[in-house]
Design an enzyme around this catalytic site. Structure first.
Site, PDB file in Angstrom:
ATOM      1  N   LEU A   1      81.431  68.936 -49.301  1.00 24.70           N
ATOM      2  CA  LEU A   1      82.532  68.088 -49.817  1.00 24.70           C
ATOM      3  C   LEU A   1      82.032  66.726 -50.267  1.00 24.70           C
ATOM      4  O   LEU A   1      81.098  66.170 -49.709  1.00 24.70           O
ATOM      5  CB  LEU A   1      83.654  67.959 -48.787  1.00 24.70           C
ATOM      6  CG  LEU A   1      83.495  67.175 -47.494  1.00 24.70           C
ATOM      7  CD1 LEU A   1      83.626  65.686 -47.699  1.00 24.70           C
ATOM      8  CD2 LEU A   1      84.554  67.646 -46.515  1.00 24.70           C
TER       9      LEU A   1
ATOM     10  N   GLY B   1      74.003  56.144 -53.515  1.00 22.78           N
ATOM     11  CA  GLY B   1      74.032  55.591 -52.165  1.00 22.78           C
ATOM     12  C   GLY B   1      74.891  56.496 -51.320  1.00 22.78           C
ATOM     13  O   GLY B   1      75.022  57.688 -51.600  1.00 22.78           O
TER      14      GLY B   1
ATOM     15  N   CYS C   1      75.001  60.248 -47.410  1.00 18.37           N
ATOM     16  CA  CYS C   1      74.391  61.585 -47.508  1.00 18.37           C
ATOM     17  C   CYS C   1      73.124  61.629 -48.348  1.00 18.37           C
ATOM     18  O   CYS C   1      72.036  61.851 -47.810  1.00 18.37           O
ATOM     19  CB  CYS C   1      75.427  62.551 -48.074  1.00 18.37           C
ATOM     20  SG  CYS C   1      76.902  62.618 -47.051  1.00 18.37           S
TER      21      CYS C   1
HETATM   22  C1  UGA Z   1      77.369  64.120 -51.816  1.00 10.26           C
HETATM   23  C2  UGA Z   1      77.379  65.489 -52.521  1.00 10.26           C
HETATM   24  O1  UGA Z   1      77.822  65.329 -53.853  1.00 10.26           O
HETATM   25  C3  UGA Z   1      78.298  66.463 -51.785  1.00 10.26           C
HETATM   26  O2  UGA Z   1      78.232  67.734 -52.396  1.00 10.26           O
HETATM   27  C4  UGA Z   1      77.822  66.559 -50.334  1.00 10.26           C
HETATM   28  O3  UGA Z   1      78.661  67.417 -49.577  1.00 10.26           O
HETATM   29  C5  UGA Z   1      77.853  65.179 -49.701  1.00 10.26           C
HETATM   30  O4  UGA Z   1      76.997  64.299 -50.445  1.00 10.26           O
HETATM   31  C6  UGA Z   1      77.366  65.311 -48.294  1.00 10.26           C
HETATM   32  O5  UGA Z   1      76.183  65.620 -48.099  1.00 10.26           O
HETATM   33  O6  UGA Z   1      78.175  65.223 -47.368  1.00 10.26           O
HETATM   34  P1  UGA Z   1      79.061  62.052 -51.784  1.00 10.26           P
HETATM   35  O7  UGA Z   1      78.062  61.378 -50.883  1.00 10.26           O
HETATM   36  O8  UGA Z   1      80.505  61.993 -51.455  1.00 10.26           O
HETATM   37  O9  UGA Z   1      78.689  63.608 -51.905  1.00 10.26           O
HETATM   38  O10 UGA Z   1      78.870  61.382 -53.203  1.00 10.26           O
HETATM   39  P2  UGA Z   1      78.460  61.837 -54.684  1.00 10.26           P
HETATM   40  O11 UGA Z   1      79.678  62.065 -55.479  1.00 10.26           O
HETATM   41  O12 UGA Z   1      77.440  62.899 -54.649  1.00 10.26           O
HETATM   42  O13 UGA Z   1      77.802  60.490 -55.193  1.00 10.26           O
HETATM   43  C7  UGA Z   1      76.616  60.002 -54.561  1.00 10.26           C
HETATM   44  C8  UGA Z   1      76.120  58.743 -55.233  1.00 10.26           C
HETATM   45  O14 UGA Z   1      75.551  59.043 -56.496  1.00 10.26           O
HETATM   46  C9  UGA Z   1      77.167  57.669 -55.491  1.00 10.26           C
HETATM   47  O15 UGA Z   1      76.624  56.415 -55.109  1.00 10.26           O
HETATM   48  C10 UGA Z   1      77.403  57.755 -56.988  1.00 10.26           C
HETATM   49  O16 UGA Z   1      77.801  56.521 -57.516  1.00 10.26           O
HETATM   50  C11 UGA Z   1      76.039  58.149 -57.480  1.00 10.26           C
HETATM   51  N1  UGA Z   1      76.039  58.844 -58.793  1.00 10.26           N
HETATM   52  C12 UGA Z   1      76.660  60.036 -58.908  1.00 10.26           C
HETATM   53  C13 UGA Z   1      75.391  58.285 -59.877  1.00 10.26           C
HETATM   54  O17 UGA Z   1      74.812  57.190 -59.790  1.00 10.26           O
HETATM   55  N2  UGA Z   1      75.390  58.957 -61.073  1.00 10.26           N
HETATM   56  C14 UGA Z   1      75.989  60.155 -61.214  1.00 10.26           C
HETATM   57  O18 UGA Z   1      75.930  60.715 -62.332  1.00 10.26           O
HETATM   58  C15 UGA Z   1      76.657  60.708 -60.114  1.00 10.26           C
END
Ligand code: UGA
Length: 436
Positions: free
Chosen positions: A152, A259, A262
């Protein structure tokens, strides 16, 4: 007879899982060692911000199916026990800290009834599940253990739990799989792909998925660095490569990087575990993924210095966004806050705004200044840094903001603002990875 469930650990993952399983009709007890969290949840209130989960939790509490307690003995009634506790980065290295996973399995062991199934959902280093299964074989041989990683995303927690894009179960025998099929029957009925794996593969699926996502983000941020050096535009590049279905356009948003609780800690723990297994060379690239990610934060600071001055002591900087991503109040390893803190350490006066994350941010960085309203944050600022892409920031009127600041200088660290709109209102705009 319908299965009864327990959920150990009621943070983002556990609270969401408990409420969602209750909404599927199960009787669920959530257990957490934090009495304050349990008190809030028992009143139907969330200890954190997650869109949609607040209403779901309140509704489920009214059904009488869902309850929360600090008492581990409450698991005695349940048939399936989901372990949802945190596995943060250790204080003394890159590896994951497994204290909570181990202690929660030990705490429920005396209460496990015959035939019950413990199901790990926390993200753990490969090999952990087998270790816990061996532990249970000694302390509670009447129970079994399976692993069911969770994918998630914060901000989409309910949707990702009730309509996930796949269900992965790591099991050691058919019976464990059958129990999990019974739990997830309504989700499977939606056509959700079901993947049975062995325990180590199930653990690896999770860290492999997060490593791939981190790699995608750092890949595009590396391209952003090259675009800046070569006079290109990373947003156009991302769009163009994203049309190739083998590459795909998602997670190619260049900016200040990833960040949260996770991705950063998972890739580090994965490297640490690979080293223990003698497979460190295979994951050497993740060190570079981490480096590129941290460099993206540094690049913002470099741009501020290059534009304003090496010495920032006379400058006021407004930071828009504190959370690691929008629609969350989570500030764990937030790139935005890291940049804010580094600029403050460099002598700048920094004021941070965030729609939901000010209180958690204040707890982590009590010395930063915070503003409840954007207009207060930007007053007299020499630079505005757009660091978390909340919708509200895309709706700002650059002419109105322009009347409040000292200098009309904007850095878009997320490549989400309309540059032309701001430029037409007289702003100097720097967007990461775009040179024109
Ligand atoms: C992430 C994974 O996407 C989930 O599938 C996983 O379950 C979760 O970790 C976990 O291990 O519990 P999450 O930490 O909620 O989910 O956030 P993401 O949506 O993956 O974003 C992570 C980071 O990457 C954020 O800081 C976001 O700003 C950054 N990001 C995301 C970017 O800089 N560029 C992008 O194109 C996408």
């Amino acid at each position: 007879m319908t299965l009864k469930l327990s959920v150990i650990g009621c943070g983002y993952l556990g609270a969401t899982h408990a409420a969602c399983m209750s909404s599927l009709g199960f009787e669920v007890v959530g257990i957490d060692t934090d009495p304050h969290k349990v008190e809030l949840l028992s009143r139907g209130e969330l200890p954190f911000y997650e869109p949609g989960l607040d209403t779901l939790l309140a509704a489920e509490m009214k059904t009488g199916r869902l309850s929360f307690t600090t008492d581990f003995a409450a698991v005695a009634d349940a048939d399936v026990h989901f372990i949802c506790v945190g596995t943060p980065q250790s204080k003394d290295g890159l590896a994951a800290d497994l204290t909570y996973v181990k202690s929660s399995v030990a705490a429920i062991a005396p209460f496990l009834k015959d035939g019950s199934l413990v199901v790990g959902k926390s993200t753990v280093p490969v090999g952990t599940a087998q270790g816990l299964r061996d532990q249970l074989a000694e302390t509670a041989p009447q129970a079994d253990l399976a692993w069911n990683p969770e994918f998630l995303r914060e901000g989409f927690a309910v949707e990702d739990t009730l309509t996930p894009n796949r269900l992965v179960v790591g099991v050691a025998n058919d019976r464990a799989e059958e129990i999990l099929k019974e739990v997830y029957e309504p989700v499977i009925a939606l056509g959700t792909p079901w993947i049975r794996a062995d325990l180590p593969t199930a653990e690896l699926v999770k860290v492999a998925a997060n490593s791939f996502l981190a790699t995608k983000i750092s890949f595009i941020n590396a391209m952003a660095e090259v675009c800046e050096a070569a006079g290109g535009d990373v947003t156009v590049l991302a769009k163009a490569i994203g049309y190739d279905p083998r590459i795909g356009s998602r997670f190619l948003q260049a900016g200040i990087g990833f960040g949260g609780g996770c991705l950063p800690k998972d890739i580090r723990a994965f490297m640490a575990r690979a080293q223990e297994l003698g497979a460190d060379q295979a994951l050497e690239f993740l060190r570079e993924i981490d480096n590129i990610n941290l460099r993206a934060r540094q690049r913002v600071i470099d741009v501020v210095r290059a534009d304003l001055s090496e010495d920032l002591t006379q400058y006021k900087i407004a930071v828009l966004g504190a959370t690691f991503k929008p629609d969350s109040d989570d500030v764990r390893d937030s790139p935005a806050l890291d940049i804010a803190a580094q600029l403050q350490a460099a002598g700048a006066q920094v004021v941070v705004h965030d729609p939901k994350g000010i209180e958690p941010a204040r707890k982590r960085f009590p010395n930063l200044d915070y503003a409840e309203k954007v207009v207060d944050a930007v007053k007299g600022a020499d630079a505005i840094l757009h660091l978390t892409e909340w919708k509200e920031y895309r709706e700002l009127d650059p002419s109105v903001i322009g009347q409040l600041v000292k200098q009309k200088f904007l850095i878009d660290g997320r490549n989400m603002l309309d540059r032309n709109l701001w430029r037409n209102a007289g702003w100097r705009v720097h967007a990461l990875g775009r040179t024109d």
